[in-house]
Design an enzyme around this catalytic site. Structure first.
Site, PDB file in Angstrom:
ATOM      1  N   CYS A   1       0.800  -1.048  -0.014  1.00 10.78           N
ATOM      2  CA  CYS A   1       0.009  -0.159  -0.009  1.00 10.78           C
ATOM      3  C   CYS A   1       0.862   1.449   0.191  1.00 10.78           C
ATOM      4  CB  CYS A   1      -0.810   0.046   1.196  1.00 10.78           C
ATOM      5  SG  CYS A   1      -2.200  -1.056   1.389  1.00 10.78           S
TER       6      CYS A   1
ATOM      7  N   GLU B   1       0.606   3.633   1.724  1.00  7.97           N
ATOM      8  CA  GLU B   1       1.198   4.241   3.295  1.00  7.97           C
ATOM      9  C   GLU B   1       2.491   3.732   3.743  1.00  7.97           C
ATOM     10  OE1 GLU B   1      -2.038   3.337   2.317  1.00  7.97           O
ATOM     11  OE2 GLU B   1      -3.487   4.384   3.372  1.00  7.97           O
TER      12      GLU B   1
ATOM     13  N   CYS C   1      -1.962  -1.589   7.242  1.00 12.16           N
ATOM     14  CA  CYS C   1      -1.283  -0.425   7.355  1.00 12.16           C
ATOM     15  C   CYS C   1      -1.400   0.572   8.573  1.00 12.16           C
ATOM     16  CB  CYS C   1      -1.680   0.590   6.340  1.00 12.16           C
ATOM     17  SG  CYS C   1      -0.857   0.319   4.632  1.00 12.16           S
TER      18      CYS C   1
HETATM   19  N1  THU Z   1      -4.618   0.486  -1.079  1.00 14.41           N
HETATM   20  C1  THU Z   1      -3.487   1.454  -0.501  1.00 14.41           C
HETATM   21  O1  THU Z   1      -2.541   1.631  -1.328  1.00 14.41           O
HETATM   22  N2  THU Z   1      -3.912   2.229   0.528  1.00 14.41           N
HETATM   23  C2  THU Z   1      -4.915   2.179   1.298  1.00 14.41           C
HETATM   24  O2  THU Z   1      -5.346   2.999   2.270  1.00 14.41           O
HETATM   25  C3  THU Z   1      -6.123   1.102   0.762  1.00 14.41           C
HETATM   26  C4  THU Z   1      -5.764   0.289  -0.367  1.00 14.41           C
HETATM   27  C5  THU Z   1      -4.037  -0.048  -2.232  1.00 14.41           C
HETATM   28  C6  THU Z   1      -3.687  -1.673  -2.250  1.00 14.41           C
HETATM   29  C7  THU Z   1      -4.121  -2.323  -3.148  1.00 14.41           C
HETATM   30  O3  THU Z   1      -3.125  -1.800  -4.325  1.00 14.41           O
HETATM   31  C8  THU Z   1      -5.155  -1.273  -3.905  1.00 14.41           C
HETATM   32  O4  THU Z   1      -5.241  -0.135  -3.162  1.00 14.41           O
HETATM   33  C9  THU Z   1      -6.723  -1.767  -3.795  1.00 14.41           C
HETATM   34  O5  THU Z   1      -6.765  -2.532  -2.487  1.00 14.41           O
END
Ligand code: THU
Length: 133
Positions: free
Chosen positions: A53, A55, A89
């Site tokens: 992710c 974050e 996260c």
């Molecule tokens: N994702 C993030 O990068 N941060 C978040 O707060 C929520 C989800 C990403 C993970 C994945 O690559 C995509 O969003 C869909 O879940």
């Protein structure tokens, strides 16, 4: 340090996202105590579970660059709804940036403010490992 810049950086970071599978492009901007900003985006993989992710990308980049004092974390997705950090996260934020102010940004540049404590109440952390005999 203006929050406008932090938000601009989170939006810019979302444009770097590598998210060909979900097409859900997330940007994070982490403000250091010294005012610098470190960006992060989500980075996916064909083996979906390996995806990282935005974050955590920002936090891990900061740690790997020798920084460990953080003041604000902005998270942006180009949607009207606010996107909050996932459970993994939240645990990592709790470990590396307890007490940080978290700003969720939507595509109207509106801000929803939250915190580690609000996102992860009754948490498990390093303190729980002390005196565990
Ligand atoms: N994702 C993030 O990068 N941060 C978040 O707060 C929520 C989800 C990403 C993970 C994945 O690559 C995509 O969003 C869909 O879940």
């Amino acid at each position: 340090m203006k929050e406008k810049e932090l938000i601009d950086q989170a939006i810019a970071a979302s444009k770097m996202a590598y998210a060909p599978y979900s097409k859900f492009y997330v940007g994070a901007a982490l403000q250091l105590e010294n005012g610098e900003i470190i960006m992060g985006c989500n980075v996916e993989n064909a083996s979906y579970g390996l995806s990282n992710c935005a974050e955590r990308t920002a936090l891990f980049t900061a740690i790997a660059s020798g920084h460990n004092k953080f003041t604000k974390l902005a998270v942006y997705v180009d949607r009207e709804a606010f996107t909050a950090p996932c459970g993994a996260c939240r645990q990592v934020i709790h470990e590396l940036a307890p007490g940080i102010e978290i700003l969720l940004i939507n595509n109207r540049r509106e801000i929803k403010r939250t915190s580690d404590q609000e996102l992860l109440p009754l948490s498990f952390g390093s303190a729980d490992l002390e005196n565990n005999d």
